[in-house]
Design a protein around this motif. Structure first.
Motif, PDB file in Angstrom:
ATOM      1  N   MET A   1     -18.250  16.985   8.975  1.00 11.59           N
ATOM      2  CA  MET A   1     -17.585  15.752   8.648  1.00 11.59           C
ATOM      3  C   MET A   1     -18.123  14.658   9.567  1.00 11.59           C
ATOM      4  SD  MET A   1     -13.618  14.584   8.928  1.00 11.59           S
ATOM      5  CE  MET A   1     -12.900  15.704   7.799  1.00 11.59           C
ATOM      6  N   THR A   2     -18.359  13.498   8.990  1.00  7.58           N
ATOM      7  CA  THR A   2     -18.815  12.343   9.742  1.00  7.58           C
ATOM      8  C   THR A   2     -17.862  11.192   9.487  1.00  7.58           C
ATOM      9  OG1 THR A   2     -21.110  13.026   9.453  1.00  7.58           O
ATOM     10  CG2 THR A   2     -20.723  10.743  10.097  1.00  7.58           C
ATOM     11  N   GLU A   3     -17.455  10.520  10.558  1.00  3.19           N
ATOM     12  CA  GLU A   3     -16.591   9.350  10.401  1.00  3.19           C
ATOM     13  C   GLU A   3     -17.446   8.117  10.231  1.00  3.19           C
ATOM     14  OE1 GLU A   3     -13.376   8.628  13.037  1.00  3.19           O
ATOM     15  OE2 GLU A   3     -13.007  10.764  13.324  1.00  3.19           O
ATOM     16  N   LEU A   4     -16.984   7.220   9.406  1.00  6.51           N
ATOM     17  CA  LEU A   4     -17.676   5.973   9.151  1.00  6.51           C
ATOM     18  C   LEU A   4     -16.671   4.839   9.252  1.00  6.51           C
ATOM     19  CD1 LEU A   4     -20.207   4.412   8.145  1.00  6.51           C
ATOM     20  CD2 LEU A   4     -19.391   4.847   5.826  1.00  6.51           C
ATOM     21  N   GLU A   5     -16.970   3.872  10.084  1.00  2.76           N
ATOM     22  CA  GLU A   5     -16.101   2.704  10.218  1.00  2.76           C
ATOM     23  C   GLU A   5     -16.722   1.566   9.439  1.00  2.76           C
ATOM     24  OE1 GLU A   5     -14.853  -0.481  13.601  1.00  2.76           O
ATOM     25  OE2 GLU A   5     -14.772   1.629  14.175  1.00  2.76           O
ATOM     26  N   VAL A   6     -15.970   1.023   8.504  1.00  2.00           N
ATOM     27  CA  VAL A   6     -16.453  -0.068   7.676  1.00  2.00           C
ATOM     28  C   VAL A   6     -15.574  -1.282   7.922  1.00  2.00           C
ATOM     29  CG1 VAL A   6     -16.865  -0.854   5.319  1.00  2.00           C
ATOM     30  CG2 VAL A   6     -17.229   1.552   5.923  1.00  2.00           C
ATOM     31  N   LYS A   7     -16.196  -2.394   8.281  1.00  2.00           N
ATOM     32  CA  LYS A   7     -15.461  -3.637   8.492  1.00  2.00           C
ATOM     33  C   LYS A   7     -15.484  -4.406   7.175  1.00  2.00           C
ATOM     34  CE  LYS A   7     -16.513  -3.820  13.364  1.00  2.00           C
ATOM     35  NZ  LYS A   7     -17.182  -4.519  14.439  1.00  2.00           N
ATOM     36  N   MET A   8     -14.325  -4.578   6.600  1.00  2.00           N
ATOM     37  CA  MET A   8     -14.200  -5.222   5.299  1.00  2.00           C
ATOM     38  C   MET A   8     -14.203  -6.745   5.440  1.00  2.00           C
ATOM     39  SD  MET A   8     -13.931  -2.644   3.248  1.00  2.00           S
ATOM     40  CE  MET A   8     -13.346  -3.413   1.761  1.00  2.00           C
ATOM     41  N   ARG A   9     -14.739  -7.394   4.425  1.00  2.34           N
ATOM     42  CA  ARG A   9     -14.625  -8.843   4.350  1.00  2.34           C
ATOM     43  C   ARG A   9     -13.178  -9.186   4.060  1.00  2.34           C
ATOM     44  NH1 ARG A   9     -19.388 -11.417   0.751  1.00  2.34           N
ATOM     45  NH2 ARG A   9     -20.614 -12.005   2.555  1.00  2.34           N
ATOM     46  N   VAL A  10     -12.723 -10.261   4.662  1.00  2.00           N
ATOM     47  CA  VAL A  10     -11.363 -10.736   4.395  1.00  2.00           C
ATOM     48  C   VAL A  10     -11.451 -12.209   4.026  1.00  2.00           C
ATOM     49  CG1 VAL A  10     -10.207  -9.039   5.859  1.00  2.00           C
ATOM     50  CG2 VAL A  10     -10.951 -11.196   6.846  1.00  2.00           C
ATOM     51  N   SER A  11     -10.365 -12.761   3.548  1.00  2.78           N
ATOM     52  CA  SER A  11     -10.396 -14.129   3.038  1.00  2.78           C
ATOM     53  C   SER A  11     -10.204 -15.207   4.107  1.00  2.78           C
ATOM     54  CB  SER A  11      -9.345 -14.296   1.943  1.00  2.78           C
ATOM     55  OG  SER A  11      -8.068 -14.016   2.466  1.00  2.78           O
ATOM     56  N   SER A  12      -9.673 -14.832   5.265  1.00  4.08           N
ATOM     57  CA  SER A  12      -9.445 -15.842   6.297  1.00  4.08           C
ATOM     58  C   SER A  12      -9.327 -15.195   7.669  1.00  4.08           C
ATOM     59  CB  SER A  12      -8.167 -16.633   6.005  1.00  4.08           C
ATOM     60  OG  SER A  12      -7.038 -15.815   6.206  1.00  4.08           O
ATOM     61  N   VAL A  13      -9.404 -16.011   8.697  1.00  3.25           N
ATOM     62  CA  VAL A  13      -9.255 -15.530  10.074  1.00  3.25           C
ATOM     63  C   VAL A  13      -7.878 -14.904  10.256  1.00  3.25           C
ATOM     64  CG1 VAL A  13      -9.111 -16.255  12.488  1.00  3.25           C
ATOM     65  CG2 VAL A  13     -10.926 -17.149  11.035  1.00  3.25           C
ATOM     66  N   ALA A  14      -6.883 -15.453   9.615  1.00  2.00           N
ATOM     67  CA  ALA A  14      -5.518 -14.928   9.733  1.00  2.00           C
ATOM     68  C   ALA A  14      -5.417 -13.483   9.255  1.00  2.00           C
ATOM     69  CB  ALA A  14      -4.550 -15.804   8.944  1.00  2.00           C
ATOM     70  N   ASN A  15      -6.307 -13.063   8.375  1.00  2.00           N
ATOM     71  CA  ASN A  15      -6.282 -11.698   7.858  1.00  2.00           C
ATOM     72  C   ASN A  15      -7.073 -10.713   8.710  1.00  2.00           C
ATOM     73  OD1 ASN A  15      -4.672 -12.415   5.696  1.00  2.00           O
ATOM     74  ND2 ASN A  15      -6.403 -12.850   4.370  1.00  2.00           N
ATOM     75  N   LEU A  16      -7.758 -11.197   9.734  1.00  2.00           N
ATOM     76  CA  LEU A  16      -8.460 -10.308  10.652  1.00  2.00           C
ATOM     77  C   LEU A  16      -7.449  -9.628  11.569  1.00  2.00           C
ATOM     78  CD1 LEU A  16     -11.441 -12.601  11.722  1.00  2.00           C
ATOM     79  CD2 LEU A  16     -11.606 -10.532  10.325  1.00  2.00           C
ATOM     80  N   THR A  17      -7.751  -8.422  11.997  1.00  2.00           N
ATOM     81  CA  THR A  17      -6.853  -7.679  12.881  1.00  2.00           C
ATOM     82  C   THR A  17      -6.535  -8.476  14.146  1.00  2.00           C
ATOM     83  OG1 THR A  17      -7.765  -5.626  12.049  1.00  2.00           O
ATOM     84  CG2 THR A  17      -6.559  -5.511  14.127  1.00  2.00           C
ATOM     85  N   ARG A  18      -7.557  -9.097  14.727  1.00  2.00           N
ATOM     86  CA  ARG A  18      -7.374  -9.877  15.957  1.00  2.00           C
ATOM     87  C   ARG A  18      -7.551 -11.371  15.698  1.00  2.00           C
ATOM     88  NH1 ARG A  18     -11.612  -7.717  19.852  1.00  2.00           N
ATOM     89  NH2 ARG A  18     -10.609  -9.156  21.290  1.00  2.00           N
ATOM     90  N   GLY A  19      -7.234 -11.806  14.495  1.00  2.00           N
ATOM     91  CA  GLY A  19      -7.455 -13.194  14.100  1.00  2.00           C
ATOM     92  C   GLY A  19      -6.675 -14.214  14.925  1.00  2.00           C
ATOM     93  N   THR A  20      -5.421 -13.932  15.196  1.00  2.00           N
ATOM     94  CA  THR A  20      -4.596 -14.859  15.983  1.00  2.00           C
ATOM     95  C   THR A  20      -5.135 -14.969  17.399  1.00  2.00           C
ATOM     96  OG1 THR A  20      -2.670 -14.285  14.657  1.00  2.00           O
ATOM     97  CG2 THR A  20      -2.248 -15.330  16.777  1.00  2.00           C
ATOM     98  N   GLU A  21      -5.530 -13.837  17.956  1.00  2.26           N
ATOM     99  CA  GLU A  21      -6.118 -13.819  19.300  1.00  2.26           C
ATOM    100  C   GLU A  21      -7.416 -14.623  19.326  1.00  2.26           C
ATOM    101  OE1 GLU A  21      -8.369 -10.603  22.180  1.00  2.26           O
ATOM    102  OE2 GLU A  21      -6.965  -9.833  20.684  1.00  2.26           O
TER     103      GLU A  21
END
Length: 72
Positions: A1-21
């Motif tokens: 098994m191999t893990e893969l991290e994929v960073k998805m496109r989002v519609s705005s900075v507010a939707n980023l995990t650390r967007g407020t920061e």
């Protein structure tokens, strides 16, 4: 098994995990007079990214966030 991290496109900075920061840090840099391209480099080095770019903060993202509250 191999893990893969994929960073998805989002519609705005507010939707980023650390967007407020990221927004808060960016505004601090802008108030300190750091140019947009340098602020983008600093934010990228701190692990942030633009909503539509998986690996870095784009200067246009910095500009849009900076201009929203009227910072020139």
């Amino acid at each position: 098994m191999t893990e893969l991290e994929v960073k998805m496109r989002v519609s705005s900075v507010a939707n980023l995990t650390r967007g407020t920061e990221m927004r808060g840090r960016l505004l601090d840099l802008a108030r300190a007079g750091v140019p947009d391209d340098e602020a983008a480099t600093v934010l990228t080095s701190e692990g942030h990214r633009s909503p539509n770019c998986a690996d870095k903060v784009l200067p246009i993202t910095v500009q849009r966030i900076r201009l929203a509250p009227g910072l020139r």
